[in-house]
Design a protein around this motif. Structure first.
Motif, short mmCIF file in Angstrom:
data_model
loop_
_atom_site.label_atom_id
_atom_site.label_comp_id
_atom_site.label_asym_id
_atom_site.label_seq_id
_atom_site.Cartn_x
_atom_site.Cartn_y
_atom_site.Cartn_z
N GLN A 77 84.53 -21.30 63.09
CA GLN A 77 83.14 -21.76 62.98
C GLN A 77 82.74 -21.92 61.52
OE1 GLN A 77 80.86 -18.91 65.14
NE2 GLN A 77 81.52 -19.64 67.13
N ARG A 78 83.53 -21.44 60.61
CA ARG A 78 83.21 -21.50 59.18
C ARG A 78 83.96 -22.63 58.51
NH1 ARG A 78 84.00 -15.37 59.24
NH2 ARG A 78 81.88 -14.60 59.38
N ARG A 79 83.33 -23.16 57.47
CA ARG A 79 84.00 -24.15 56.64
C ARG A 79 84.34 -23.56 55.28
NH1 ARG A 79 82.69 -29.94 57.97
NH2 ARG A 79 81.95 -29.82 60.10
N LEU A 80 83.61 -22.53 54.90
CA LEU A 80 83.80 -21.91 53.59
C LEU A 80 83.46 -20.44 53.69
CD1 LEU A 80 84.20 -22.36 50.46
CD2 LEU A 80 81.72 -22.52 50.38
N GLN A 81 84.25 -19.63 53.03
CA GLN A 81 83.98 -18.21 52.98
C GLN A 81 84.38 -17.70 51.61
OE1 GLN A 81 85.93 -15.95 56.06
NE2 GLN A 81 84.95 -14.07 55.46
N VAL A 82 83.51 -16.94 50.98
CA VAL A 82 83.79 -16.34 49.68
C VAL A 82 83.97 -14.84 49.89
CG1 VAL A 82 82.92 -15.90 47.36
CG2 VAL A 82 82.49 -18.11 48.46
N ILE A 128 77.29 -22.42 45.13
CA ILE A 128 76.20 -22.45 46.11
C ILE A 128 75.29 -23.64 45.86
CG2 ILE A 128 74.14 -21.24 46.91
CD1 ILE A 128 75.74 -18.60 46.39
N GLY A 129 74.89 -23.84 44.60
CA GLY A 129 74.01 -24.96 44.27
C GLY A 129 74.67 -26.29 44.56
N ASP A 130 75.96 -26.43 44.22
CA ASP A 130 76.67 -27.68 44.47
C ASP A 130 76.79 -27.95 45.95
OD1 ASP A 130 78.13 -29.86 43.08
OD2 ASP A 130 79.83 -29.09 44.24
N LEU A 131 77.07 -26.93 46.75
CA LEU A 131 77.20 -27.11 48.19
C LEU A 131 75.86 -27.47 48.84
CD1 LEU A 131 79.67 -24.22 48.94
CD2 LEU A 131 80.13 -26.65 49.23
N LYS A 132 74.76 -26.92 48.33
CA LYS A 132 73.45 -27.25 48.88
C LYS A 132 73.09 -28.72 48.65
CE LYS A 132 71.30 -22.71 48.85
NZ LYS A 132 70.23 -21.87 48.28
N GLN A 133 73.61 -29.29 47.57
CA GLN A 133 73.33 -30.69 47.27
C GLN A 133 74.21 -31.63 48.10
OE1 GLN A 133 73.68 -31.36 43.07
NE2 GLN A 133 71.96 -30.05 42.59
#
Length: 44
Positions: free
Chosen positions: A13-18, A38-43
């Motif tokens: 269900q995840r695409r990214l996990q840190v 986080i900022g880049d992914l939100k954009q």
């Protein structure tokens, strides 16, 4: 930093996990990098 495919069915269900170590405080550079991601992914 390393990208690995999710092969665990519980993670599909995840695409990214840190991941970081529990209880570990990130240094300034690591915090800045995480904030940038986080900022880049939100954009996106």
């Amino acid at each position: 930093m390393k990208a690995i495919p999710f092969d665990n069915p519980l993670l599909t269900q995840r695409r990214l996990q840190v991941l970081t170590l529990a209880g570990r405080s990130l240094d300034d550079l690591a915090s800045l990098c995480l904030e940038w991601m986080i900022g880049d992914l939100k954009q996106a």
